[in-house]
Design a protein around this motif. Structure first.
Motif, mmCIF file in Angstrom:
data_model
loop_
_atom_site.group_PDB
_atom_site.id
_atom_site.type_symbol
_atom_site.label_atom_id
_atom_site.label_comp_id
_atom_site.label_asym_id
_atom_site.label_seq_id
_atom_site.Cartn_x
_atom_site.Cartn_y
_atom_site.Cartn_z
ATOM 1 N N LEU A 73 0.849 -1.178 0.000
ATOM 2 C CA LEU A 73 0.000 0.000 0.000
ATOM 3 C C LEU A 73 0.890 1.234 0.000
ATOM 4 C CD1 LEU A 73 -2.581 -1.162 2.679
ATOM 5 C CD2 LEU A 73 -3.047 -0.857 0.239
ATOM 6 N N ALA A 74 0.337 2.349 -0.428
ATOM 7 C CA ALA A 74 1.113 3.593 -0.458
ATOM 8 C C ALA A 74 0.209 4.757 -0.114
ATOM 9 C CB ALA A 74 1.753 3.798 -1.829
ATOM 10 N N ALA A 75 0.800 5.794 0.451
ATOM 11 C CA ALA A 75 0.080 7.028 0.744
ATOM 12 C C ALA A 75 1.100 8.142 0.920
ATOM 13 C CB ALA A 75 -0.773 6.888 2.008
ATOM 14 N N HIS A 76 0.637 9.373 0.737
ATOM 15 C CA HIS A 76 1.492 10.528 0.996
ATOM 16 C C HIS A 76 1.379 10.857 2.477
ATOM 17 C CE1 HIS A 76 4.058 13.535 -0.791
ATOM 18 N NE2 HIS A 76 3.504 14.459 -0.018
ATOM 19 N N ARG A 77 2.499 10.781 3.191
ATOM 20 C CA ARG A 77 2.538 10.800 4.660
ATOM 21 C C ARG A 77 1.731 9.614 5.191
ATOM 22 N NH1 ARG A 77 4.897 14.704 7.624
ATOM 23 N NH2 ARG A 77 5.564 16.618 6.583
ATOM 24 N N ALA A 78 2.210 8.442 4.846
ATOM 25 C CA ALA A 78 1.490 7.202 5.131
ATOM 26 C C ALA A 78 1.283 6.949 6.613
ATOM 27 C CB ALA A 78 2.240 6.025 4.497
ATOM 28 N N ASP A 79 2.089 7.563 7.483
ATOM 29 C CA ASP A 79 1.886 7.371 8.920
ATOM 30 C C ASP A 79 0.463 7.747 9.330
ATOM 31 O OD1 ASP A 79 4.471 6.534 9.155
ATOM 32 O OD2 ASP A 79 5.241 8.381 10.045
ATOM 33 N N TYR A 80 -0.113 8.730 8.652
ATOM 34 C CA TYR A 80 -1.478 9.144 8.981
ATOM 35 C C TYR A 80 -2.479 8.056 8.603
ATOM 36 C CZ TYR A 80 -5.650 11.990 9.445
ATOM 37 O OH TYR A 80 -6.876 12.466 9.831
ATOM 38 N N GLU A 81 -2.381 7.558 7.364
ATOM 39 C CA GLU A 81 -3.310 6.507 6.929
ATOM 40 C C GLU A 81 -3.189 5.256 7.787
ATOM 41 O OE1 GLU A 81 -4.329 9.210 3.863
ATOM 42 O OE2 GLU A 81 -2.401 8.790 4.799
ATOM 43 N N GLN A 82 -1.973 4.966 8.239
ATOM 44 C CA GLN A 82 -1.757 3.751 9.012
ATOM 45 C C GLN A 82 -2.428 3.793 10.388
ATOM 46 O OE1 GLN A 82 2.661 3.645 7.737
ATOM 47 N NE2 GLN A 82 2.226 1.567 8.428
ATOM 48 N N LYS A 83 -2.747 4.985 10.892
ATOM 49 C CA LYS A 83 -3.487 5.069 12.151
ATOM 50 C C LYS A 83 -4.848 4.393 12.026
ATOM 51 C CE LYS A 83 -1.630 9.639 13.431
ATOM 52 N NZ LYS A 83 -2.038 11.052 13.709
ATOM 53 N N PHE A 84 -5.456 4.522 10.869
ATOM 54 C CA PHE A 84 -6.798 3.989 10.637
ATOM 55 C C PHE A 84 -6.759 2.640 9.908
ATOM 56 C CE2 PHE A 84 -7.070 8.596 10.861
ATOM 57 C CZ PHE A 84 -8.147 8.816 11.709
ATOM 58 N N CYS A 85 -5.780 2.462 9.032
ATOM 59 C CA CYS A 85 -5.654 1.229 8.238
ATOM 60 C C CYS A 85 -4.766 0.258 9.010
ATOM 61 C CB CYS A 85 -5.067 1.537 6.866
ATOM 62 S SG CYS A 85 -6.027 2.733 5.909
ATOM 63 N N THR A 86 -5.327 -0.365 10.009
ATOM 64 C CA THR A 86 -4.559 -1.200 10.922
ATOM 65 C C THR A 86 -4.161 -2.528 10.278
ATOM 66 O OG1 THR A 86 -6.622 -2.094 11.818
ATOM 67 C CG2 THR A 86 -5.656 -0.173 12.932
ATOM 68 N N THR A 87 -3.226 -3.207 10.920
ATOM 69 C CA THR A 87 -2.692 -4.452 10.375
ATOM 70 C C THR A 87 -3.766 -5.489 10.064
ATOM 71 O OG1 THR A 87 -0.554 -4.097 11.429
ATOM 72 C CG2 THR A 87 -1.099 -6.358 10.822
ATOM 73 N N PRO A 88 -4.755 -5.718 10.930
ATOM 74 C CA PRO A 88 -5.792 -6.698 10.570
ATOM 75 C C PRO A 88 -6.564 -6.314 9.303
ATOM 76 C CG PRO A 88 -5.838 -6.261 12.926
ATOM 77 C CD PRO A 88 -4.914 -5.248 12.323
ATOM 78 N N LEU A 89 -6.756 -5.021 9.070
ATOM 79 C CA LEU A 89 -7.497 -4.578 7.890
ATOM 80 C C LEU A 89 -6.670 -4.684 6.616
ATOM 81 C CD1 LEU A 89 -9.292 -1.408 9.313
ATOM 82 C CD2 LEU A 89 -10.279 -3.673 8.914
ATOM 83 N N THR A 90 -5.353 -4.565 6.731
ATOM 84 C CA THR A 90 -4.478 -4.590 5.553
ATOM 85 C C THR A 90 -3.826 -5.947 5.326
ATOM 86 O OG1 THR A 90 -2.496 -3.912 6.771
ATOM 87 C CG2 THR A 90 -3.931 -2.150 5.934
ATOM 88 N N ARG A 91 -4.094 -6.902 6.203
ATOM 89 C CA ARG A 91 -3.430 -8.216 6.169
ATOM 90 C C ARG A 91 -1.910 -8.050 6.231
ATOM 91 N NH1 ARG A 91 -6.162 -13.009 4.400
ATOM 92 N NH2 ARG A 91 -7.564 -11.763 3.102
ATOM 93 N N GLY A 92 -1.464 -7.075 7.016
ATOM 94 C CA GLY A 92 -0.039 -6.885 7.244
ATOM 95 C C GLY A 92 0.745 -6.355 6.066
#
Length: 254
Positions: A97-116
């Motif tokens: 996955l990718a995002a601009h300033r991905a640390d922000y998206e990762q707060k909501f897109c947790t490991t269980p939701l992204t399958r790691g």
């Protein structure tokens, strides 16, 4: 048999009610894929998309003023846990996955939701690849670099989930074609390496090589992890190792 579909990296952008869960929630998710082609190059893939999400709480006026999403627009939308997995995990093609300033998206897109899934942060990678850019926001990169093939209207309005994901995907495409996914993932796994001093004061805007040892010592204790990381890297350079600022062709590989 039809040829297998190409591998993709899915760019994600979120619009939310505020800084982070559990107090705040997602009110829109957008995505755009970048795919590896047979010739070894990465290109924009498909039309992308966006979905409104019920954040489970009112949207504050402060954030409405940024993305202009209204409470009544999301009142009947599905909740985050009903939307996220299908967008974040397009198995089996997605490799990251990718995002601009991905640390922000990762707060909501947790490991269980992204399958790691691993993440690429296009902001951190832009600091390394394009250090002469005046600033490193998604929109500044867009107008400074003018990525080839971008349809201007599809990137508007800014601060909505699909247009922002669409713009970020062009930055990601160019980064992938310059250094490849492994290097982008490596850069994304550490704090941002700032090409210039960002703190207010007499050193603001200078390259890190220009500042005094005393100024560098102060930066080593800064509360911003990107500032601290860059100061530590510059200190290592002054002691005979490490690279700061624009990497050499060989330095991009390490």
């Amino acid at each position: 048999m039809p040829p297998p579909a190409p591998q993709i990296i899915r760019v994600i952008d979120l619009e939310t009610t505020g800084e982070g869960p559990p107090i705040h929630g997602v009110c829109e998710i957008g995505w755009q894929d970048v795919a590896l082609q047979k010739d070894g190059r990465w290109e924009i893939e498909g039309e992308g998309g966006a979905r409104l999400v019920n954040p489970g709480r009112p949207i504050p006026p402060l954030t409405q003023a940024i993305h202009h999403i209204l409470d009544e627009q999301v009142a009947d939308a599905p909740f985050w846990h009903d939307v996220a997995r299908g967008v974040l995990d397009p198995y089996p093609r997605r490799i990251a996955l990718a995002a601009h300033r991905a640390d922000y998206e990762q707060k909501f897109c947790t490991t269980p939701l992204t399958r790691g899934a691993p993440w690429i942060c296009t902001w951190k990678c832009a600091l390394r690849l394009w250090p002469d850019t005046p600033s490193f926001s998604n929109q500044m990169l867009r107008y400074w670099r003018k990525p080839e093939g971008m349809v201007h209207e599809l990137g508007l309005p800014a601060h909505r989930a699909f247009p922002d994901a669409y713009v970020t995907a062009f930055h990601l495409r160019d980064m992938l074609n310059e250094v490849g996914p492994e290097q982008l993932l490596a850069w994304s796994a550490v704090p941002g390496l700032l090409p210039r001093v960002i703190r207010p004061g007499p050193d603001r805007g200078k390259s890190w090589q220009e500042i005094s040892d005393d100024s560098l010592s102060i930066m080593l204790g800064d509360r911003d992890m990107d500032v601290r990381f860059t100061a530590e890297t510059e200190l290592a350079r002054r002691r005979g190792g490490g690279v700061v600022g624009r990497p050499s062709p060989q330095g991009k590989l390490v």
